[in-house]
Design an enzyme around this catalytic site. Structure first.
Site, PDB file in Angstrom:
ATOM      1  N   SER A 146     -10.079  -0.376   6.944  1.00 21.95           N
ATOM      2  CA  SER A 146      -9.491  -0.259   5.610  1.00 21.95           C
ATOM      3  C   SER A 146      -8.815  -1.497   5.052  1.00 21.95           C
ATOM      4  O   SER A 146      -8.484  -1.514   3.869  1.00 21.95           O
ATOM      5  CB  SER A 146      -8.501   0.896   5.574  1.00 21.95           C
ATOM      6  OG  SER A 146      -9.206   2.086   5.380  1.00 21.95           O
ATOM      7  N   LYS A 150       0.843  -1.203   0.000  1.00 26.20           N
ATOM      8  CA  LYS A 150       0.000   0.000   0.000  1.00 26.20           C
ATOM      9  C   LYS A 150       0.874   1.247   0.000  1.00 26.20           C
ATOM     10  O   LYS A 150       1.931   1.270   0.655  1.00 26.20           O
ATOM     11  CB  LYS A 150      -0.913  -0.022   1.226  1.00 26.20           C
ATOM     12  CG  LYS A 150      -1.971   1.079   1.257  1.00 26.20           C
ATOM     13  CD  LYS A 150      -2.898   0.941   2.466  1.00 26.20           C
ATOM     14  CE  LYS A 150      -3.969   2.010   2.505  1.00 26.20           C
ATOM     15  NZ  LYS A 150      -4.868   1.872   3.674  1.00 26.20           N
ATOM     16  N   SER A 159      -9.816   1.978   2.766  1.00 28.11           N
ATOM     17  CA  SER A 159      -8.927   2.700   1.888  1.00 28.11           C
ATOM     18  C   SER A 159      -7.900   1.816   1.177  1.00 28.11           C
ATOM     19  O   SER A 159      -7.292   2.255   0.197  1.00 28.11           O
ATOM     20  CB  SER A 159      -8.180   3.768   2.685  1.00 28.11           C
ATOM     21  OG  SER A 159      -7.346   3.174   3.668  1.00 28.11           O
TER      22      SER A 159
HETATM   23  N1  GLN Z   1     -13.101   4.419   6.043  1.00 28.22           N
HETATM   24  C1  GLN Z   1     -12.551   4.829   7.294  1.00 28.22           C
HETATM   25  C2  GLN Z   1     -12.112   6.263   7.213  1.00 28.22           C
HETATM   26  O1  GLN Z   1     -12.351   6.867   6.219  1.00 28.22           O
HETATM   27  C3  GLN Z   1     -11.422   3.930   7.667  1.00 28.22           C
HETATM   28  C4  GLN Z   1     -10.171   4.244   6.971  1.00 28.22           C
HETATM   29  C5  GLN Z   1      -9.037   3.361   7.364  1.00 28.22           C
HETATM   30  O2  GLN Z   1      -9.212   2.335   8.024  1.00 28.22           O
HETATM   31  N2  GLN Z   1      -7.843   3.799   7.016  1.00 28.22           N
HETATM   32  O3  GLN Z   1     -11.539   6.804   8.105  1.00 28.22           O
END
Ligand code: GLN
Length: 453
Positions: free
Chosen positions: A158, A59, A134
Site C-alpha cells: 500500500s 494517512k 491503499s
Molecule cells: N492491496 C492490499 C490489500 O488490499 C494491500 C493493502 C495494504 O498494503 N494496506 O490488502
C-alpha cells in the site's frame, strides 16, 4: 522563505487541485497556521527539527489527537482521537507541519482507493485512472504538489504500489523499524508506516525522523537508526543485484519488464552486477497473504462494535442487534469480505487447513529471501505488473484487484524493507522500480535508489 508562505502554498494548491484529485479527507488549517507562525518566530539555528516547517500529509489510519481520523470508513466518520500515534509525535518533534489527513481505501484494504467510503482519490497524471492503494491519497498528494512529504502504511504493498502509480518515491521499512502505536491495525504482523516523497533524499530524511524503538509498540525493534542521508553516496561499484525470474515472468507487462531492464543497464554502467535468481515460493504469496491478512483483520476489526467508538446504529432493538446493525451499516463491502474470509479461516475445524498452512507457507517465502540475500545485496524488479489502471476497471472483481499486489506482497510476508522509485512512463503513466533489501538495511536500498534516480 517563511514557513507561513510554505504552508499557504500547500493550502492554495489544495484549493486549486483537490476538488479533482481528492487526496484529503480532513484539513488541519488552523493548527498548521499557528505552528507556522510559531516556527517563524523562532531563531533558525541548530535547535530546529529535522523537518522544520515542511508541510506533510498523514494517512487517515494514523491517529492524530483532536484531528478527525476516519480510516476512510463510515464507522469512524466522526472519530476524534484522544492521543497521537508515535510517528505523529515524532513529526511534531521534527517540527514538520501536518497539513491534513489523507484519503485511502477503507481500513487500508484495497489497491485503487475505490474502497474509500468518502469517494476515491484520482491519479494526478490522469484523473481517469486510479492512484493505487491503499495509500492513494498519500501518493497523489505528493505527486500533485499539495504537500512535500506524506506518511502511508503498507501491509501488502500500500505504499509502494500507489507510489509507483503516481510517480513518487515510497518505502516500506523493515517490520519493526517504525512504531505502529497509533496506526489503526489491519494485519498487525504485516503493517508498517513509511514515507512517501518526491525524491530519495527526502525519503531518507523522513524515515530517519519517524524510526526507532518505542515502548508503546512491543514489536518495534531495538535497532540503531543510522543517518540514512549518509548512505546517499552515489557509489554502487561492486554491488550485487539479484533479479527474481518470477518478477519478470508471466503476468508482468512488457512496459514494466523493459523499464526494469533499462534500470539494470544503468546500474551496470555504474559498476553494479546482476544475475537472475529464483524465489520459488512466491507463487504462494498471494494466497498466503489474503488468508493471514484477513485472519488478523477479522480479529483487529472486532473492536468496532458501535459501543466504544464510531458509528452507532439507531435501528437496534437489543445489544446483539446493536453490534450487528452498527457493523452492517458502518463497514463497506471489501471490509466485510475480509472479515468473513478471516473469520472462516480461523474457525475451529478449518484452522489447520488454512491459517496454519498459510503460516507455514509464510516461513518458506521468508526463507527464499534469506537464501538470495546470502549472495546478493539487493533484489530488483518491477513494483507492479502494469501502470495504473482505469477507475472502475477492476472494482467489480476482487480477485483481479488482489492480483495487482503480486510483486509487493512477498516483501511484507518476509518482513524485509523495499522502495518504489519512478522508472519511466508508459502511455503517459508512471512506472515504478522496486528495490528490496535485507532486514534493517534501508541504507543500501537508499544508496541504490539514489544512484539510479
Ligand atoms: N492491496 C492490499 C490489500 O488490499 C494491500 C493493502 C495494504 O498494503 N494496506 O490488502
Amino acid at each position: 522563505i517563511k514557513v507561513e508562505e510554505l504552508v499557504n502554498e500547500s493550502f492554495d494548491r489544495i484549493s486549486s487541485v483537490d476538488g479533482e484529485v481528492k487526496s484529503f479527507l480532513t484539513l488541519n488549517e488552523e493548527q498548521a497556521h499557528l505552528q507556522a507562525k510559531a516556527l517563524d518566530e523562532k531563531p533558525w539555528d541548530e535547535s530546529r527539527g529535522l523537518l522544520a516547517g515542511m508541510p506533510i500529509g498523514v494517512k487517515d489510519n494514523i491517529v492524530t489527537k483532536g484531528l478527525r481520523t476516519t480510516c476512510a470508513s463510515k464507522i469512524l466518520e466522526n472519530f476524534d482521537p484522544i492521543y497521537n500515534a508515535t510517528v505523529v509525535n515524532k513529526l511534531a518533534q521534527a517540527e514538520a507541519i501536518t497539513i491534513g489527513k489523507l484519503n485511502m481505501d477503507e481500513f487500508a484494504m484495497g489497491s485503487s482507493n475505490e474502497n474509500s467510503a468518502f469517494g476515491g482519490t484520482r491519479n494526478p497524471w490522469n484523473t481517469d485512472y486510479v492512484p493505487g492503494g491503499s495509500s492513494g491519497g498519500s501518493a497523489a498528494s505528493v505527486a500533485a504538489g499539495e504537500v512535500l512529504f506524506s506518511l502511508g502504511s503498507d501491509t501488502g504493498g500500500s505504499i509502494r504500489q500507489p507510489a509507483s502509480f503516481c510517480g513518487v518515491v515510497g518505502l516500506k521499512p523493515t517490520y519493526g523499524r517504525v512504531s505502529r502505536f497509533g496506526l489503526v491495525a489491519f494485519a498487525s504482523s504485516l503493517d508498517q508506516i513509511g514515507p512517501i516523497t518526491r525524491n530519495v533524499e527526502d525519503n531518507a530524511l523522513l524515515l530517519e525522523a519517524i524510526s526507532g524503538l518505542d515502548a508503546s509498540d512491543s514489536t518495534s525493534a531495538n535497532v540503531e537508526v543510522p543517518s540514512f542521508i549518509k548512505a546517499l553516496t552515489g557509489d554502487v561499484k561492486g554491488l550485487r543485484i539479484a533479479v527474481p525470474k518470477e518478477y519478470l515472468g508471466e503476468g508482468v507487462g512488457e512496459a514494466a519488464r523493459a523499464s526494469v531492464m533499462a534500470a539494470l543497464k544503468l546500474l551496470e554502467s555504474l559498476g553494479a552486477t546482476w544475475e537472475e535468481v529464483t524465489l520459488p515460493h512466491s507463487k504462494y504469496a498471494l494466497a498466503t497473504y489474503y488468508l493471514l491478512a484477513s485472519s488478523e483483520a477479522s480479529a483487529n476489526l472486532a473492536r468496532f462494535d458501535g459501543i466504544r467508538y464510531g458509528h452507532r446504529s439507531d435501528n437496534a432493538e437489543n445489544l446483539v442487534d446493536l453490534y450487528k446493525q452498527s457493523r452492517s451499516e458502518g463497514f463497506g463491502d471489501e471490509v466485510k469480505r475480509r472479515i468473513m474470509l478471516g473469520t472462516y479461516a480461523l474457525s475451529s475445524g478449518y484452522y489447520d487447513a488454512y491459517y496454519k498452512k498459510a503460516q507455514q507457507a509464510r516461513t518458506l517465502i521468508k526463507e527464499d529471501f534469506e537464501k538470495v540475500f546470502e549472495n546478493y545485496d539487493v533484489i530488483i524488479g518491477p513494483t507492479t505488473p502494469t501502470p495504473a489502471f482505469k477507475v472502475g476497471e477492476k472494482s467489480s472483481d476482487p480477485l483481479t484487484m488482489y492480483a495487482n499486489d503480486i510483486l509487493t506482497i512477498p516483501v511484507n510476508l518476509a518482513g524485509v524493507p523495499a522502495i518504489s522509485v519512478p522508472c519511466g512512463f508508459h502511455e503517459g503513466l508512471p512506472l515504478g522500480l522496486q528495490i528490496i533489501g535485507k532486514h534493517f538495511d534501508e541504507s543500501t536500498i537508499y544508496r541504490v535508489a539514489h544512484a539510479y534516480e
